[in-house]
Structures are given as C-alpha cells and as structure tokens.
Design an enzyme around this catalytic site. Sequence first.
Site, PDB file in Angstrom:
ATOM      1  N   ASN A   1      43.519  13.891  13.334  1.00  0.00           N
ATOM      2  CA  ASN A   1      42.133  13.980  12.860  1.00  0.00           C
ATOM      3  C   ASN A   1      41.437  15.227  13.386  1.00  0.00           C
ATOM      4  O   ASN A   1      40.531  15.754  12.727  1.00  0.00           O
ATOM      5  CB  ASN A   1      41.370  12.715  13.241  1.00  0.00           C
ATOM      6  CG  ASN A   1      41.805  11.517  12.426  1.00  0.00           C
ATOM      7  OD1 ASN A   1      41.851  11.568  11.202  1.00  0.00           O
ATOM      8  ND2 ASN A   1      42.154  10.435  13.099  1.00  0.00           N
TER       9      ASN A   1
ATOM     10  N   ASP B   1      47.067   8.557  -0.704  1.00  0.00           N
ATOM     11  CA  ASP B   1      46.180   9.569  -0.116  1.00  0.00           C
ATOM     12  C   ASP B   1      46.939  10.797   0.380  1.00  0.00           C
ATOM     13  O   ASP B   1      46.336  11.818   0.717  1.00  0.00           O
ATOM     14  CB  ASP B   1      45.337   8.974   1.014  1.00  0.00           C
ATOM     15  CG  ASP B   1      46.150   8.452   2.194  1.00  0.00           C
ATOM     16  OD1 ASP B   1      47.367   8.711   2.271  1.00  0.00           O
ATOM     17  OD2 ASP B   1      45.552   7.784   3.069  1.00  0.00           O
TER      18      ASP B   1
ATOM     19  N   HIS C   1      48.837   9.194   4.904  1.00  0.00           N
ATOM     20  CA  HIS C   1      49.410   8.087   5.662  1.00  0.00           C
ATOM     21  C   HIS C   1      50.736   7.627   5.042  1.00  0.00           C
ATOM     22  O   HIS C   1      50.845   7.541   3.820  1.00  0.00           O
ATOM     23  CB  HIS C   1      48.432   6.911   5.699  1.00  0.00           C
ATOM     24  CG  HIS C   1      47.133   7.248   6.345  1.00  0.00           C
ATOM     25  ND1 HIS C   1      46.041   7.675   5.620  1.00  0.00           N
ATOM     26  CD2 HIS C   1      46.754   7.233   7.653  1.00  0.00           C
ATOM     27  CE1 HIS C   1      45.033   7.907   6.448  1.00  0.00           C
ATOM     28  NE2 HIS C   1      45.441   7.651   7.682  1.00  0.00           N
TER      29      HIS C   1
ATOM     30  N   SER D   1      44.985   6.401  13.044  1.00  0.00           N
ATOM     31  CA  SER D   1      45.372   5.535  11.927  1.00  0.00           C
ATOM     32  C   SER D   1      46.878   5.491  11.708  1.00  0.00           C
ATOM     33  O   SER D   1      47.407   4.503  11.197  1.00  0.00           O
ATOM     34  CB  SER D   1      44.688   6.002  10.638  1.00  0.00           C
ATOM     35  OG  SER D   1      44.984   7.368  10.373  1.00  0.00           O
TER      36      SER D   1
ATOM     37  N   GLY E   1      40.768   6.926  12.413  1.00  0.00           N
ATOM     38  CA  GLY E   1      39.726   7.937  12.495  1.00  0.00           C
ATOM     39  C   GLY E   1      39.568   8.569  13.856  1.00  0.00           C
ATOM     40  O   GLY E   1      38.775   9.502  14.023  1.00  0.00           O
TER      41      GLY E   1
END
Length: 220
Positions: free
Chosen positions: A104, A192, A195, A39, A76
Amino acid sequence: MLSLGYGAARRMRNLSIGVLALAGSAHAETVTIAALGDSLTAGYGLAQDEGFVPQLQAWLDDQGADVKVLNAGVSGDTTAGGLSRVAWTLTDDVDAMIVTLGGNDYLRGLDPAVSRANLDGILAAGRDAGVAMLLVGLKAGGNYGPAYKEAFDANYADLATDYDIPLYDGFFDGIRAAAGSQDQFGAYMQPDGIHPNKEGVAAIVAALGPSVLALLDGVD
C-alpha cells in the site's frame, strides 16, 4: 542465521518456559507465528478458508509442522500501520513473525525512505521481543520511475541484511512461476488485478512455504 542479539533476547524470553523431559523424550510446544501484513495477508476478497493464512496453515499441517499461524493482516494497512500495531501483535505466546508490508505504500507512492524507517521499526520490535522473523519482499512497478523502484525494492534486502534475518524476495514469485508468462498471470488474480484469487494464494503458499518451515528451525 541468527545474530547474537537475537539469541540472547530469545533465551531471556524463554527463561520461564522449561523443557519437560520424561523417559528420555521432550515435549515440544506448538510454535505460534504472527503473519503481520495488509490485505494480501488478511485474505481480501476471498472466502474464510481461501486466504493466505488459512492456506499456509493447511500447507504447514500437511508437512507435519506443529505450528499455529495467526492472521495479523489488516486490509489497507501501510508500513506505518504495521508499525503502530506490532507491539500488541507480539504477545508473549508469539514465537515468530512473518512481515509482508509495503504494497500500500507503493500504491500510494509513499517515499521509500519512510517505508524503510517503518519496516526498520517493525523488525526492531521483533528483535527486541526475541522472535524469529521472515521478511517478505514486494517488487515495485516502474510507474514512479527507476529511482523509486530501485529504492523501494532495496529496502527489503538491506533490512534483511541489517537484522540478519531471512528474506523471501517476492510475495508474488509463486504466481509468476505457476503462470509461466505474464499473459497467464491474470488467471491467478482477482478482477482488481491486485489481489490473488484462491489459486493464486495456493501458488504463493507452495513457493513460500519452505521458507516458513526453515523459519521454524530458528525458533528456540
């Protein structure tokens, strides 16, 4: 620095491409770079022109580089996901590859040895395809303990050495430099906390861009 194996593979791959010289000048083809990642590469949460690939493309254009950056980021994705799609990412028109994977794996607490094996497979595919490569590292936090962090962080430096390719040590280094302190780091991140926002991506690209320019020098 390119290994003999890399150079041989690259020369074999380019046997069918000739260099056209007219009146003492040569025609240089546009270099195509595949940005293989998750991502962070895909541009999660950002407008189409605000993500890592479009901002890197704009930065390289401003430097006068004749290059096209392909967005091979999948939100992801783990290193296993990157390994599963690297073969079809490396089409015949791809000349170089930026690898930014592992975030991830870390968020899921996957075994660093598994991540290393997957990254090894990705880099082996790039070597076999004869493309120039830049490996972008990520720094683990301490929530899984010091042994995990040490093993995870070491994957990138060790593999860059094994494949004799350049390493950009930390994807978020540009934000750290721009922020100046941990208190200001959040200003460059989305809510979040994982990012980067538009300004964060710009800081990342400004810091990483010179390494991408250097990568272009390694493309035959």
